[in-house]
Design a protein around this motif. Structure first.
Motif, PDB file in Angstrom:
ATOM      1  N   GLN A  22      -5.276  -4.657   4.093  1.00 30.80           N
ATOM      2  CA  GLN A  22      -4.064  -4.375   3.331  1.00 30.80           C
ATOM      3  C   GLN A  22      -3.070  -3.572   4.172  1.00 30.80           C
ATOM      4  OE1 GLN A  22      -4.464  -6.610   0.775  1.00 30.80           O
ATOM      5  NE2 GLN A  22      -3.547  -5.092  -0.585  1.00 30.80           N
ATOM      6  N   ILE A  23      -3.603  -2.714   5.038  1.00 29.37           N
ATOM      7  CA  ILE A  23      -2.755  -1.878   5.888  1.00 29.37           C
ATOM      8  C   ILE A  23      -2.221  -2.667   7.075  1.00 29.37           C
ATOM      9  CG2 ILE A  23      -2.741   0.152   7.405  1.00 29.37           C
ATOM     10  CD1 ILE A  23      -4.960   1.313   5.535  1.00 29.37           C
ATOM     11  N   THR A  24      -3.119  -3.348   7.799  1.00 28.09           N
ATOM     12  CA  THR A  24      -2.690  -4.042   9.015  1.00 28.09           C
ATOM     13  C   THR A  24      -1.789  -5.230   8.716  1.00 28.09           C
ATOM     14  OG1 THR A  24      -4.730  -5.378   9.010  1.00 28.09           O
ATOM     15  CG2 THR A  24      -4.750  -3.331  10.280  1.00 28.09           C
ATOM     16  N   SER A  25      -1.924  -5.810   7.531  1.00 23.13           N
ATOM     17  CA  SER A  25      -1.082  -6.951   7.164  1.00 23.13           C
ATOM     18  C   SER A  25       0.307  -6.527   6.714  1.00 23.13           C
ATOM     19  CB  SER A  25      -1.748  -7.753   6.045  1.00 23.13           C
ATOM     20  OG  SER A  25      -1.749  -7.005   4.825  1.00 23.13           O
ATOM     21  N   GLY A  26       0.490  -5.230   6.462  1.00 18.72           N
ATOM     22  CA  GLY A  26       1.775  -4.746   5.978  1.00 18.72           C
ATOM     23  C   GLY A  26       1.894  -4.726   4.471  1.00 18.72           C
ATOM     24  N   GLU A  27       0.847  -5.169   3.774  1.00 18.74           N
ATOM     25  CA  GLU A  27       0.861  -5.137   2.311  1.00 18.74           C
ATOM     26  C   GLU A  27       0.999  -3.695   1.819  1.00 18.74           C
ATOM     27  OE1 GLU A  27       0.921  -7.002  -1.390  1.00 18.74           O
ATOM     28  OE2 GLU A  27       0.837  -7.950   0.594  1.00 18.74           O
ATOM     29  N   TRP A  28       0.348  -2.784   2.528  1.00 12.37           N
ATOM     30  CA  TRP A  28       0.526  -1.349   2.284  1.00 12.37           C
ATOM     31  C   TRP A  28       1.183  -0.763   3.531  1.00 12.37           C
ATOM     32  CZ3 TRP A  28      -5.189  -0.083   0.539  1.00 12.37           C
ATOM     33  CH2 TRP A  28      -5.427  -0.634  -0.735  1.00 12.37           C
ATOM     34  N   PRO A  29       2.498  -0.666   3.566  1.00  9.92           N
ATOM     35  CA  PRO A  29       3.177  -0.186   4.780  1.00  9.92           C
ATOM     36  C   PRO A  29       2.983   1.306   5.009  1.00  9.92           C
ATOM     37  CG  PRO A  29       4.759  -0.551   3.008  1.00  9.92           C
ATOM     38  CD  PRO A  29       3.440  -1.061   2.511  1.00  9.92           C
ATOM     39  N   VAL A  30       3.243   1.732   6.226  1.00  3.99           N
ATOM     40  CA  VAL A  30       3.167   3.150   6.562  1.00  3.99           C
ATOM     41  C   VAL A  30       4.106   3.941   5.654  1.00  3.99           C
ATOM     42  CG1 VAL A  30       3.661   4.872   8.342  1.00  3.99           C
ATOM     43  CG2 VAL A  30       2.498   2.750   8.953  1.00  3.99           C
ATOM     44  N   GLY A  31       3.595   5.028   5.102  1.00  3.82           N
ATOM     45  CA  GLY A  31       4.377   5.861   4.201  1.00  3.82           C
ATOM     46  C   GLY A  31       4.145   5.567   2.737  1.00  3.82           C
ATOM     47  N   SER A  32       3.516   4.430   2.436  1.00  2.28           N
ATOM     48  CA  SER A  32       3.291   4.061   1.037  1.00  2.28           C
ATOM     49  C   SER A  32       2.031   4.716   0.492  1.00  2.28           C
ATOM     50  CB  SER A  32       3.187   2.542   0.888  1.00  2.28           C
ATOM     51  OG  SER A  32       2.019   2.057   1.532  1.00  2.28           O
ATOM     52  N   ARG A  33       2.008   4.911  -0.807  1.00  2.00           N
ATOM     53  CA  ARG A  33       0.816   5.437  -1.473  1.00  2.00           C
ATOM     54  C   ARG A  33      -0.037   4.263  -1.925  1.00  2.00           C
ATOM     55  NH1 ARG A  33       1.533   9.196  -6.690  1.00  2.00           N
ATOM     56  NH2 ARG A  33       2.184   7.187  -7.553  1.00  2.00           N
ATOM     57  N   ILE A  34      -1.312   4.307  -1.616  1.00  2.89           N
ATOM     58  CA  ILE A  34      -2.193   3.214  -1.999  1.00  2.89           C
ATOM     59  C   ILE A  34      -2.591   3.382  -3.468  1.00  2.89           C
ATOM     60  CG2 ILE A  34      -3.047   3.162   0.375  1.00  2.89           C
ATOM     61  CD1 ILE A  34      -5.759   4.162  -0.721  1.00  2.89           C
ATOM     62  N   PRO A  35      -3.156   2.337  -4.094  1.00  4.02           N
ATOM     63  CA  PRO A  35      -3.598   2.467  -5.487  1.00  4.02           C
ATOM     64  C   PRO A  35      -4.582   3.626  -5.651  1.00  4.02           C
ATOM     65  CG  PRO A  35      -3.596   0.162  -4.831  1.00  4.02           C
ATOM     66  CD  PRO A  35      -3.322   0.955  -3.592  1.00  4.02           C
ATOM     67  N   THR A  36      -4.621   4.164  -6.850  1.00  2.00           N
ATOM     68  CA  THR A  36      -5.530   5.279  -7.124  1.00  2.00           C
ATOM     69  C   THR A  36      -6.976   4.809  -7.079  1.00  2.00           C
ATOM     70  OG1 THR A  36      -5.537   4.874  -9.500  1.00  2.00           O
ATOM     71  CG2 THR A  36      -3.806   6.333  -8.634  1.00  2.00           C
ATOM     72  N   GLU A  37      -7.887   5.758  -7.032  1.00  2.00           N
ATOM     73  CA  GLU A  37      -9.309   5.427  -6.986  1.00  2.00           C
ATOM     74  C   GLU A  37      -9.740   4.575  -8.187  1.00  2.00           C
ATOM     75  OE1 GLU A  37     -12.964   8.280  -7.437  1.00  2.00           O
ATOM     76  OE2 GLU A  37     -12.309   8.354  -5.338  1.00  2.00           O
ATOM     77  N   PRO A  38      -9.371   4.935  -9.427  1.00  2.00           N
ATOM     78  CA  PRO A  38      -9.739   4.075 -10.561  1.00  2.00           C
ATOM     79  C   PRO A  38      -9.146   2.672 -10.446  1.00  2.00           C
ATOM     80  CG  PRO A  38      -9.102   6.250 -11.335  1.00  2.00           C
ATOM     81  CD  PRO A  38      -8.742   6.196  -9.897  1.00  2.00           C
ATOM     82  N   GLU A  39      -7.923   2.564  -9.931  1.00  2.00           N
ATOM     83  CA  GLU A  39      -7.301   1.246  -9.773  1.00  2.00           C
ATOM     84  C   GLU A  39      -8.061   0.411  -8.740  1.00  2.00           C
ATOM     85  OE1 GLU A  39      -2.633   2.334 -10.827  1.00  2.00           O
ATOM     86  OE2 GLU A  39      -3.370   2.559  -8.772  1.00  2.00           O
TER      87      GLU A  39
END
Length: 225
Positions: A22-39
């Motif tokens: 998700q990170i290397t593909s750019g789906e979660w770009p640098v600076g973004s908050r990832i989904p919470t643990e429950p999510e």
């Protein structure tokens, strides 16, 4: 009895691989908050402990930053980029600018000699995006667009080692660019990159190298005024 290295469970490895992708593909770009643990538990269908182990592993490797009370954020796109970001976060801005100038000058020279029509279409599209984000006054979007343009110039060199090295340093360079730009975009301060792109298009290696070398150092001089 000799110690043996414990093996992480295959399930945790799979979750780590998915999150890294998700990170290397750019789906979660640098600076973004990832989904919470429950999510993440719900999306992945695994136990909370497995998610927690995976997130902690990626934080340890420098890709994620766990901020208590705020969430977990992407801070680098690869393990090496994370190491670079930590190692050079407090480096002298002039030294970073000199490194950027050296790398981009060499890459631009090669790009002028090796660029393809596909490379030029990519550069033209990124130039348009860069101009649009500046006109919109969105500083963070401009930083992302400008950094992507510079990475595309390096990629047009078709030197995989140079491109990978630059990509691993990209988070450090982006932090410096963010400082150069500041929170407010002024129309008169937009640095023109059209001469660089046109030199690459024309196959003018010397002009392309000179333009690329000057940009990073000019940014720093503008900040020092």
């Amino acid at each position: 009895m000799a110690l043996t290295s414990p093996r992480r469970s295959a399930l945790a490895d799979q979750v780590i691989a998915q999150l890294r992708n998700q990170i290397t593909s750019g789906e979660w770009p640098v600076g973004s908050r990832i989904p919470t643990e429950p999510e993440l538990v719900e999306q992945l269908g695994v136990a909370r402990n497995t998610v927690r182990e995976a997130v902690r592993a990626l934080a340890h490797n420098g890709l994620l930053d766990i901020r208590q009370g705020s969430g977990t954020y992407v801070v680098a796109t690869s393990e090496l980029a994370g190491v670079m970001h930590r190692r050079f976060a407090d480096a002298d801005p002039m030294h970073v600018a000199e490194l950027r100038s050296t790398l981009e000058s060499s890459a631009a020279r090669l790009a002028a000699l090796r660029r393809t029509e596909r490379d030029m279409r990519q550069l033209d599209a990124l130039m348009a995006r860069r101009g649009a984000t500046w006109a919109a006054g969105d500083a963070e979007a401009f930083v992302a667009a400008d950094a992507t343009l510079h990475l595309a110039v390096v990629a047009a060199s078709h030197n995989d080692v140079l491109t990978e090295l630059y990509a691993d340093l990209n988070d450090v360079l982006r932090d410096c660019l963010r400082e150069d730009v500041g929170p407010e975009l002024r129309p008169e301060e937009l640095m023109d990159h059209s001469r660089l792109v046109e030199a690459i298009r024309a196959g003018d290696a010397e002009t392309a190298a000179a333009e690329a070398a000057a940009h990073a150092l000019d940014c720093l001089r503008e900040r020092a005024r």
